[in-house]
Design a protein around this motif. Sequence first.
Motif, PDB file in Angstrom:
ATOM      1  N   PHE A  18       0.816  -1.207   0.000  1.00  0.00           N
ATOM      2  CA  PHE A  18       0.000   0.000   0.000  1.00  0.00           C
ATOM      3  C   PHE A  18       0.854   1.262   0.000  1.00  0.00           C
ATOM      4  O   PHE A  18       0.364   2.340  -0.328  1.00  0.00           O
ATOM      5  CB  PHE A  18      -0.912  -0.010   1.239  1.00  0.00           C
ATOM      6  CG  PHE A  18      -1.911   1.115   1.288  1.00  0.00           C
ATOM      7  CD1 PHE A  18      -3.000   1.139   0.447  1.00  0.00           C
ATOM      8  CD2 PHE A  18      -1.755   2.150   2.193  1.00  0.00           C
ATOM      9  CE1 PHE A  18      -3.922   2.173   0.490  1.00  0.00           C
ATOM     10  CE2 PHE A  18      -2.669   3.191   2.256  1.00  0.00           C
ATOM     11  CZ  PHE A  18      -3.762   3.199   1.401  1.00  0.00           C
ATOM     12  N   SER A  19       2.127   1.127   0.315  1.00  0.00           N
ATOM     13  CA  SER A  19       2.970   2.302   0.526  1.00  0.00           C
ATOM     14  C   SER A  19       3.165   3.134  -0.738  1.00  0.00           C
ATOM     15  O   SER A  19       3.246   4.357  -0.673  1.00  0.00           O
ATOM     16  CB  SER A  19       4.325   1.896   1.096  1.00  0.00           C
ATOM     17  OG  SER A  19       5.028   1.064   0.200  1.00  0.00           O
ATOM     18  N   THR A  20       3.236   2.486  -1.901  1.00  0.00           N
ATOM     19  CA  THR A  20       3.390   3.234  -3.152  1.00  0.00           C
ATOM     20  C   THR A  20       2.176   4.109  -3.404  1.00  0.00           C
ATOM     21  O   THR A  20       2.303   5.273  -3.823  1.00  0.00           O
ATOM     22  CB  THR A  20       3.603   2.275  -4.329  1.00  0.00           C
ATOM     23  OG1 THR A  20       4.791   1.523  -4.118  1.00  0.00           O
ATOM     24  CG2 THR A  20       3.729   3.045  -5.637  1.00  0.00           C
ATOM     25  N   LEU A  21       1.012   3.567  -3.149  1.00  0.00           N
ATOM     26  CA  LEU A  21      -0.224   4.326  -3.307  1.00  0.00           C
ATOM     27  C   LEU A  21      -0.258   5.498  -2.330  1.00  0.00           C
ATOM     28  O   LEU A  21      -0.655   6.613  -2.674  1.00  0.00           O
ATOM     29  CB  LEU A  21      -1.414   3.393  -3.059  1.00  0.00           C
ATOM     30  CG  LEU A  21      -2.768   3.769  -3.662  1.00  0.00           C
ATOM     31  CD1 LEU A  21      -2.684   3.845  -5.177  1.00  0.00           C
ATOM     32  CD2 LEU A  21      -3.825   2.749  -3.246  1.00  0.00           C
ATOM     33  N   TYR A  22       0.212   5.247  -1.131  1.00  0.00           N
ATOM     34  CA  TYR A  22       0.277   6.285  -0.104  1.00  0.00           C
ATOM     35  C   TYR A  22       1.230   7.400  -0.526  1.00  0.00           C
ATOM     36  O   TYR A  22       0.902   8.583  -0.427  1.00  0.00           O
ATOM     37  CB  TYR A  22       0.723   5.651   1.208  1.00  0.00           C
ATOM     38  CG  TYR A  22       0.801   6.610   2.362  1.00  0.00           C
ATOM     39  CD1 TYR A  22      -0.320   6.895   3.123  1.00  0.00           C
ATOM     40  CD2 TYR A  22       1.999   7.234   2.701  1.00  0.00           C
ATOM     41  CE1 TYR A  22      -0.255   7.783   4.189  1.00  0.00           C
ATOM     42  CE2 TYR A  22       2.074   8.111   3.764  1.00  0.00           C
ATOM     43  CZ  TYR A  22       0.940   8.384   4.500  1.00  0.00           C
ATOM     44  OH  TYR A  22       1.009   9.265   5.554  1.00  0.00           O
ATOM     45  N   ASP A  23       2.409   7.034  -1.024  1.00  0.00           N
ATOM     46  CA  ASP A  23       3.382   8.032  -1.457  1.00  0.00           C
ATOM     47  C   ASP A  23       2.831   8.903  -2.581  1.00  0.00           C
ATOM     48  O   ASP A  23       3.187  10.073  -2.704  1.00  0.00           O
ATOM     49  CB  ASP A  23       4.665   7.354  -1.936  1.00  0.00           C
ATOM     50  CG  ASP A  23       5.484   6.764  -0.798  1.00  0.00           C
ATOM     51  OD1 ASP A  23       5.220   7.116   0.367  1.00  0.00           O
ATOM     52  OD2 ASP A  23       6.375   5.947  -1.076  1.00  0.00           O
TER      53      ASP A  23
END
Length: 234
Positions: A18-23
Amino acid sequence: MLFKKLFGINNFTLYKSFSTLYDQYATLGFEKQLVFAEKVENKDWNIDLNAGTITFNNELSYPVQLLGSFSFAEKMWVWSWANQATKIPRKLLETAKEFRAYGKKRKIGELTRGSLKLAMTDIHSFGLVALGMFGGDGYYVGNFGEGALLVTIREPKSPAALSEEEEHLRILSVYPQFIAMFEIKAQQKVLKNYLSAKKYKFTEETDTHLIARKNGREIIGIFDEKGVLLQLKG
């Protein structure tokens, strides 16, 4: 800071997928949330699922989308589309279902599993990303005793547009606040995503410098060898 005071945010644990989407989207969501948080500070809330609205102090009323709920005892997040215990009107599930559809396409398990073991602070990441991805003017985490609801909100009337100069200056204020409040490792990447969403064109991009322009206005980000922001100016 009001945002932290109101929503009790510290650091997200964040799942890797999920971190890429968050970034990509969270900074834009954070910008909107800063404005919304000022309006509802210290106000009591009440939600009417049938009407599809949330009301604060019987004064401010907004249409909502229900993303899901969190159980304090079980530390479990349940997406609204997977909630079998509550009869949620279909019209309030649209954003949550958009999340799920995106998750299926990109194979992001956090968006496709009906329930997840999370920290309470993690659910704010869903609110921030939802604002950046799907629009909306704010989100709210409503504590109902045994747990909390997460809803996204749209203003009944479109907020007054900022001037180009005001938009430019807001970037210089919002981005430092965002990386100061949350544990962001890819700070240069996050700034690039934020500026891209604001339609800035990049004129220089190296390991330590990011320069972008829009209508004669310039933003310069200077980073160390590890990608940590040293200076932001415009």
